[in-house]
Write a protein that holds these residues in place. Structure first.
Motif, PDB file in Angstrom:
ATOM      1  N   ASN B 104       3.392   3.993   6.938  1.00 41.78           N
ATOM      2  CA  ASN B 104       1.697   4.049   6.993  1.00 41.78           C
ATOM      3  C   ASN B 104       1.243   5.472   6.679  1.00 41.78           C
ATOM      4  O   ASN B 104       0.030   5.571   6.310  1.00 41.78           O
ATOM      5  N   ILE B 105       2.128   6.404   6.559  1.00 46.26           N
ATOM      6  CA  ILE B 105       1.637   7.570   6.166  1.00 46.26           C
ATOM      7  C   ILE B 105       2.228   8.078   5.010  1.00 46.26           C
ATOM      8  O   ILE B 105       2.349   9.375   4.479  1.00 46.26           O
ATOM      9  N   SER B 106       2.932   6.967   3.964  1.00 53.03           N
ATOM     10  CA  SER B 106       3.500   7.559   2.886  1.00 53.03           C
ATOM     11  C   SER B 106       2.778   7.348   1.294  1.00 53.03           C
ATOM     12  O   SER B 106       3.428   7.366   0.448  1.00 53.03           O
ATOM     13  N   GLY B 107       1.332   7.523   1.906  1.00 52.45           N
ATOM     14  CA  GLY B 107       0.680   7.425   0.410  1.00 52.45           C
ATOM     15  C   GLY B 107       0.615   5.844  -0.261  1.00 52.45           C
ATOM     16  O   GLY B 107       0.869   4.942   0.182  1.00 52.45           O
ATOM     17  N   TYR B 120      -4.523  -3.534   3.746  1.00 53.50           N
ATOM     18  CA  TYR B 120      -4.614  -2.135   3.771  1.00 53.50           C
ATOM     19  C   TYR B 120      -6.073  -1.830   4.308  1.00 53.50           C
ATOM     20  O   TYR B 120      -7.038  -2.167   3.632  1.00 53.50           O
ATOM     21  N   ALA B 122      -8.515   1.439   4.046  1.00 53.43           N
ATOM     22  CA  ALA B 122      -8.782   2.370   3.591  1.00 53.43           C
ATOM     23  C   ALA B 122      -9.451   3.305   4.208  1.00 53.43           C
ATOM     24  O   ALA B 122      -9.068   4.494   4.219  1.00 53.43           O
ATOM     25  N   TRP B 123     -10.267   3.205   5.127  1.00 49.98           N
ATOM     26  CA  TRP B 123     -11.301   3.997   5.942  1.00 49.98           C
ATOM     27  C   TRP B 123     -10.507   4.728   7.059  1.00 49.98           C
ATOM     28  O   TRP B 123     -10.731   5.748   7.370  1.00 49.98           O
ATOM     29  N   ASN B 124      -9.538   4.068   7.687  1.00 50.34           N
ATOM     30  CA  ASN B 124      -8.732   4.508   8.695  1.00 50.34           C
ATOM     31  C   ASN B 124      -7.408   4.302   8.064  1.00 50.34           C
ATOM     32  O   ASN B 124      -6.734   3.267   8.533  1.00 50.34           O
ATOM     33  N   SER B 125      -6.725   4.946   7.372  1.00 48.45           N
ATOM     34  CA  SER B 125      -5.351   4.441   6.555  1.00 48.45           C
ATOM     35  C   SER B 125      -4.475   4.052   7.349  1.00 48.45           C
ATOM     36  O   SER B 125      -4.043   4.379   8.318  1.00 48.45           O
ATOM     37  N   GLY B 126      -4.006   2.824   6.763  1.00 43.31           N
ATOM     38  CA  GLY B 126      -2.768   2.096   7.631  1.00 43.31           C
ATOM     39  C   GLY B 126      -2.900   0.729   7.279  1.00 43.31           C
ATOM     40  O   GLY B 126      -4.053   0.094   6.965  1.00 43.31           O
ATOM     41  N   TYR B 152      -0.943   2.518  13.676  1.00 43.21           N
ATOM     42  CA  TYR B 152       0.410   2.687  13.791  1.00 43.21           C
ATOM     43  C   TYR B 152       0.610   4.165  14.667  1.00 43.21           C
ATOM     44  O   TYR B 152       1.785   4.257  15.158  1.00 43.21           O
ATOM     45  N   GLN B 156      -2.113   3.559  19.564  1.00 43.13           N
ATOM     46  CA  GLN B 156      -2.821   2.451  18.904  1.00 43.13           C
ATOM     47  C   GLN B 156      -1.645   1.787  17.968  1.00 43.13           C
ATOM     48  O   GLN B 156      -2.097   0.509  17.379  1.00 43.13           O
ATOM     49  N   ILE B 197     -10.388  -3.271  14.096  1.00 39.72           N
ATOM     50  CA  ILE B 197     -10.016  -1.937  13.893  1.00 39.72           C
ATOM     51  C   ILE B 197      -8.792  -1.763  14.890  1.00 39.72           C
ATOM     52  O   ILE B 197      -8.653  -2.240  15.644  1.00 39.72           O
ATOM     53  N   PRO B 198      -8.301  -0.752  14.561  1.00 37.32           N
ATOM     54  CA  PRO B 198      -7.013   0.017  15.473  1.00 37.32           C
ATOM     55  C   PRO B 198      -7.812   0.379  16.640  1.00 37.32           C
ATOM     56  O   PRO B 198      -8.860   0.962  16.586  1.00 37.32           O
ATOM     57  N   GLY B 199      -6.887   0.235  17.627  1.00 37.43           N
ATOM     58  CA  GLY B 199      -7.659   0.686  18.959  1.00 37.43           C
ATOM     59  C   GLY B 199      -6.893  -0.119  20.350  1.00 37.43           C
ATOM     60  O   GLY B 199      -5.783  -0.768  19.924  1.00 37.43           O
TER      61      GLY B 199
END
Lengths: 328, 215
Positions: B104-107, B120, B122-126, B152, B156, B197-199
């Protein structure tokens, strides 16, 4: 294999030429996206291409104009297609490879995936990645350019995003009068020197030199704008303690990047300084601890501080043809 | 010159390796989609990753980090191959429902992880680890449900571990039953019909994910 090793060493040369001496290591070093001149140019073509928006009316450059530090001068919030308005002041694109998160709320965690947002956002380009890719795949011009960068004509999301990153990641501003003064190439006026001293004492803990930003998300105590109701970082984490926290923006080229703050509420630098010295409520919940101590500056000191802030303007960066619309 | 030699050696090794046929285990997801008159599923997609095979002799393969997108509309996606180093009798298989945090943090990524796949944020990457949409009849009324389970970071996090022990010993294939209705019922029991959303809520619902998989 020999060719490969050559291209690798020239890539390293490009990157090391870009990074100013004595600056910290960038967060993003193009590890899986080898920087090349062709890649940079392709990214620049994409950045200035209006076909990335749904109605083919705006490019990235509409909200990120070079002459104003790659932000939208005089616009409080970003403007998208069909005159739609966003809720936040479009951020500057300066020294992005030192950032570990992007957007005012830090919601984007990697420079390569940043551009998906403005492309898809209904109040910005309102497009889909599918549309964008199909446009690029139909273009023989882009096919040729992608193959120059990536070795074949395949145009994928990853390649598209990485090409844009080659351009945005290369937008490095490091030749302001401040930088020249640091390198002992020029002398500051007495007023600028006083301003620098005041800056170091009052501002540098958040807007830290040489990048004049920080990767922290902080509340600077601004009351919420009741029209936008933007709670900043809270929208990402849903944690109360993150209410009204935003990224600490860079002050580089601050002279030309007005209006200021995440919602563009201040037009003038003196209004910003007035806010920090007179209006900021130091009792604001979740206020950045660095702002708990009141900043007091008399009117002469305020002028000195502004004189210093103006030394952060980097004309070479703002007018560098390399970053401009690629005229044939 | 030394660098060049190493590169040539690496190249030879690569060629050497690719000539051998790599043994693999087939993992087949059997999705239960018997739409009842009460429930209609319109979209069902999820990631499965970090597969690890355990053999009856107690040995384990190395974890295979590849993320696979399983989509009810794409038959080929239901059948994945996990490379192994040996052909032995399999006791169990462990995997992650969803994507791991590093992914999730690999671009910008490609293949099943291409952001174009609609999994995916985009606004809250993941990545959206699990997407289930449709509608069901609740108290006589058609009620839509929309579950986008992702996130991730820390509390969350929504990927969940799953381990399946095989009832019948197999050497080269594993069937995993997937019952999305289990999840729909569980979410309804806590009055959740829409998560986008994540949470905290997404993380709570993610706890129901392991129960939809069985052998």
């Amino acid at each position: 294999m020999i060719l490969f090793s050559f291209s690798k060493s020239s890539k390293e040369a490009i990157l090391s030429d870009m990074i100013p001496k004595k600056w910290p290591e960038p967060v993003y070093q193009f590890e899986n996206n080898p920087l090349s001149e062709e890649g940079f140019r392709l990214g620049r073509d994409l950045f200035y291409d209006v076909n990335l928006s749904r109605d083919k009316s705006i490019s990235c450059a509409n909200c990120h104009l070079q002459y104003t530090g790659f932000t939208h001068v005089d616009h409080k919030v970003s403007h998208g297609i069909e005159g739609r308005k966003g809720t936040r002041n479009s951020p500057v694109l300066i020294n992005l490879i030192w950032n570990n998160s992007f957007h005012w709320d830090g919601g984007v965690n990697h420079i390569e995936v940043q551009s998906i947002n403005p492309i898809k956002h209904p109040a910005e380009m309102d497009n889909t990645l599918k549309n964008v890719l199909s446009y690029l795949q139909k273009s023989s011009n882009y096919k040729m350019k992608f193959s120059r960068v990536f070795g074949d004509t395949i145009i994928s999301t990853k390649r598209f995003l990485q090409a844009i990153t080659q351009f945005t990641g290369s937008l490095i501003s490091s030749n302001s009068r401040y930088d020249q003064y640091q390198r002992k190439e020029i002398e500051f006026s007495i007023q600028e020197k006083k301003g620098l001293k005041l800056f170091k004492k009052n501002c540098n803990s958040c807007h830290t030199a040489p990048l004049f930003n920080s990767n922290n998300l902080e509340s600077n105590g601004l009351p919420i704008d009741t029209i936008f109701n933007d709670l900043g970082r809270y929208t990402i984490t849903q944690l109360k303690k993150d209410s009204m926290k935003f990224r600490v923006p860079t002050l580089r080229n601050i002279e030309v990047t007005f209006p200021y703050m995440h919602d563009g509420r201040y037009k003038k630098l003196r209004e910003v300084i007035k806010y920090y010295t007179e209006e900021l409520n130091t009792k604001t919940t979740y206020l950045s601890p660095r702002l708990k101590r009141k900043i007091s500056l008399n009117s002469n000191e305020q002028k000195d501080l502004i004189a210093f802030l103006l030394t952060l303007t980097d004309k070479e960066f703002l007018y560098n043809k390399r970053f401009s619309f690629p005229r044939k | 010159m030394t660098l060049l030699k190493i590169q040539i050696l690496a190249l030879l090794l690569c060629f050497g390796k690719s000539t051998q046929a790599q043994p693999s285990v087939s993992v087949i997801f059997d999705i239960d989609l018997t739409n009842t008159s009460d429930v209609k599923i319109e979209t069902f997609r999820f990631y499965a990753s970090n597969f690890q095979i355990e053999f009856t002799d107690g040995t384990r393969e190395k974890i295979n980090v590849t993320c696979h997108l399983i989509d009810m509309e794409d038959k080929e996606s239901l059948h994945i191959k996990i490379p192994t180093t040996s052909i032995k009798t399999i006791r169990s298989i462990n995997y992650l429902i969803g994507t791991d945090s590093l992914t999730n943090i690999s671009g910008a990524l490609e293949g099943d992880l291409d952001p174009i796949k609609g999994m995916y944020w985009a606004w809250n990457s993941g990545y959206i680890n699990f997407k289930l949409e449709g509608n069901r009849i609740v108290s006589g009324k058609k009620t839509p449900f929309e579950y986008h389970i992702g996130g991730y970071n820390g509390d969350q996090a929504t990927s969940r571990k799953k381990s399946i022990t095989l009832i019948k010993s197999e050497n080269d294939s594993i069937h995993i039953n997937v019952n999305p209705y289990t999840f729909i019922d569980a979410a309804e029991s806590v009055n959740e019909f829409s998560i986008m959303i994540p949470g905290k809520k997404a993380a709570q619902l993610a706890d129901f994910l392991p129960d939809i998989f069985s052998n």
